[in-house]
Design a protein around this motif. Sequence first.
Motif, mmCIF file in Angstrom:
data_model
loop_
_atom_site.group_PDB
_atom_site.id
_atom_site.type_symbol
_atom_site.label_atom_id
_atom_site.label_comp_id
_atom_site.label_asym_id
_atom_site.label_seq_id
_atom_site.Cartn_x
_atom_site.Cartn_y
_atom_site.Cartn_z
ATOM 1 N N UNK A 84 -59.508 59.586 -4.191
ATOM 2 C CA UNK A 84 -60.136 59.614 -5.498
ATOM 3 C C UNK A 84 -59.563 58.526 -6.409
ATOM 4 N N UNK A 85 -60.347 58.138 -7.390
ATOM 5 C CA UNK A 85 -59.838 57.210 -8.406
ATOM 6 C C UNK A 85 -58.763 57.876 -9.269
ATOM 7 N N UNK A 86 -58.550 59.183 -9.094
ATOM 8 C CA UNK A 86 -57.438 59.860 -9.760
ATOM 9 C C UNK A 86 -56.131 59.712 -8.998
ATOM 10 N N UNK A 87 -56.200 59.110 -7.822
ATOM 11 C CA UNK A 87 -55.001 58.924 -7.007
ATOM 12 C C UNK A 87 -54.006 58.010 -7.732
ATOM 13 N N UNK A 88 -52.737 58.300 -7.599
ATOM 14 C CA UNK A 88 -51.719 57.514 -8.315
ATOM 15 C C UNK A 88 -51.612 56.083 -7.796
ATOM 16 N N UNK A 89 -52.166 55.819 -6.624
ATOM 17 C CA UNK A 89 -52.144 54.458 -6.102
ATOM 18 C C UNK A 89 -53.302 53.598 -6.583
ATOM 19 N N UNK A 90 -54.283 54.246 -7.247
ATOM 20 C CA UNK A 90 -55.451 53.494 -7.715
ATOM 21 C C UNK A 90 -55.026 52.467 -8.768
ATOM 22 N N UNK A 91 -55.458 51.235 -8.564
ATOM 23 C CA UNK A 91 -55.126 50.162 -9.492
ATOM 24 C C UNK A 91 -53.783 49.516 -9.252
ATOM 25 N N UNK A 92 -53.027 50.051 -8.297
ATOM 26 C CA UNK A 92 -51.700 49.502 -8.024
ATOM 27 C C UNK A 92 -51.651 48.680 -6.741
ATOM 28 N N UNK A 93 -52.775 48.613 -6.028
ATOM 29 C CA UNK A 93 -52.866 47.803 -4.811
ATOM 30 C C UNK A 93 -53.550 46.480 -5.152
ATOM 31 N N UNK A 94 -53.604 45.590 -4.195
ATOM 32 C CA UNK A 94 -54.211 44.277 -4.421
ATOM 33 C C UNK A 94 -55.720 44.364 -4.257
ATOM 34 N N UNK A 142 -68.426 68.802 -4.466
ATOM 35 C CA UNK A 142 -67.539 67.635 -4.543
ATOM 36 C C UNK A 142 -66.295 68.108 -5.279
ATOM 37 N N UNK A 143 -65.297 68.473 -4.534
ATOM 38 C CA UNK A 143 -64.127 69.151 -5.078
ATOM 39 C C UNK A 143 -62.896 68.261 -4.998
ATOM 40 N N UNK A 144 -62.202 68.127 -6.116
ATOM 41 C CA UNK A 144 -60.966 67.380 -6.125
ATOM 42 C C UNK A 144 -59.807 68.239 -5.648
ATOM 43 N N UNK A 145 -58.911 67.650 -4.886
ATOM 44 C CA UNK A 145 -57.717 68.366 -4.439
ATOM 45 C C UNK A 145 -56.612 67.347 -4.160
ATOM 46 N N UNK A 184 -49.359 62.333 -0.412
ATOM 47 C CA UNK A 184 -49.216 61.924 -1.807
ATOM 48 C C UNK A 184 -50.547 61.604 -2.490
ATOM 49 N N UNK A 185 -51.675 62.002 -1.915
ATOM 50 C CA UNK A 185 -52.966 61.498 -2.397
ATOM 51 C C UNK A 185 -53.777 62.542 -3.164
ATOM 52 N N UNK A 186 -54.551 62.048 -4.132
ATOM 53 C CA UNK A 186 -55.605 62.831 -4.771
ATOM 54 C C UNK A 186 -56.912 62.458 -4.089
ATOM 55 N N UNK A 187 -57.693 63.458 -3.701
ATOM 56 C CA UNK A 187 -58.876 63.228 -2.882
ATOM 57 C C UNK A 187 -60.079 64.006 -3.402
ATOM 58 N N UNK A 188 -61.243 63.593 -2.911
ATOM 59 C CA UNK A 188 -62.462 64.375 -3.012
ATOM 60 C C UNK A 188 -62.733 65.014 -1.658
ATOM 61 N N UNK A 189 -63.158 66.259 -1.675
ATOM 62 C CA UNK A 189 -63.702 66.908 -0.480
ATOM 63 C C UNK A 189 -65.174 67.154 -0.762
ATOM 64 N N UNK A 190 -66.028 66.502 0.006
ATOM 65 C CA UNK A 190 -67.463 66.510 -0.267
ATOM 66 C C UNK A 190 -68.190 67.251 0.858
ATOM 67 N N UNK A 191 -69.089 68.144 0.470
ATOM 68 C CA UNK A 191 -69.894 68.899 1.434
ATOM 69 C C UNK A 191 -71.370 68.612 1.170
ATOM 70 N N UNK A 192 -72.062 68.161 2.200
ATOM 71 C CA UNK A 192 -73.495 67.864 2.097
ATOM 72 C C UNK A 192 -74.241 68.541 3.248
ATOM 73 N N UNK A 193 -75.471 68.897 2.996
ATOM 74 C CA UNK A 193 -76.328 69.481 4.031
ATOM 75 C C UNK A 193 -77.572 68.641 4.202
ATOM 76 N N UNK A 194 -78.003 68.499 5.451
ATOM 77 C CA UNK A 194 -79.257 67.815 5.719
ATOM 78 C C UNK A 194 -80.401 68.746 5.363
ATOM 79 N N UNK A 195 -81.300 68.343 4.480
ATOM 80 C CA UNK A 195 -82.390 69.224 4.069
ATOM 81 C C UNK A 195 -83.306 69.578 5.240
#
Length: 222
Positions: free
Chosen positions: A156-166, A200-203, A207-218
């Motif tokens: 996730x963009x909430x991860x503490x590493x976001x913006x700190x890499x090249x 779309x659940x954040x967890x 050391x990472x902040x992530x999204x867990x995404x669940x989708x179904x094929x209609x």
Amino acid sequence: MKTGYVELGRAQQERWQTAYEQNPSLHGAEPSAAARWTAELFGAAGIDDVLELGAGQGRDALYLARQGFSVHATDFSEAALHQLRLDAQRDGLDDRVTAALHDVRDPLPPADATVGAVYANVLLNMAFSRAELRSLVNEIRRVLRPGGLFVYTVWSTEDRGYGKCSAIGDGLYAKDGFVGRFFDLDLVHELADRWELRGADGYTEDPHALWRVTQAKPHPVS
């Protein structure tokens, strides 16, 4: 970006191959939090077959097999799959786990509407262009049966590493030779086009902040 996506993909494949060759237990033996959650979801939905993309050395594939699922695991590293096969044989799970070398930039091997569920833990946040991501998600929808489930996790963009890499362009970042992408909700919703977005659940999984995404094929409209 200094290199094309084909060259970038090839370089990342070599980087991961080396990492897996050097460490037979790169991510450890314990299943991810995502795999534990997903096993409960798939079980409650009556699913018995799972296609795992980017399985690595198989910690989640083996866990899903232990829970009674038939798992077809793919990765683009032969070193990782070799370790997966050894561990499946050691644990007596080779009747439930198959493994095949495959780069998800290519069309997925299964035929249309033949797979019950697809699972991908921290795969979609790897070195893919946005066009490659859309193509992959379209392929996943193609191989799933109507009502089939797709669960994926991404940084996730909430991860503490976001913006700190090249930054190397197109939302991709590099660190220690590895390249990846951080997802915001806009990208999650973009990739859910033509799907039923179930969640779309954040967890956090250190050391990472992530999204867990669940989708179904209609189901097709009658």
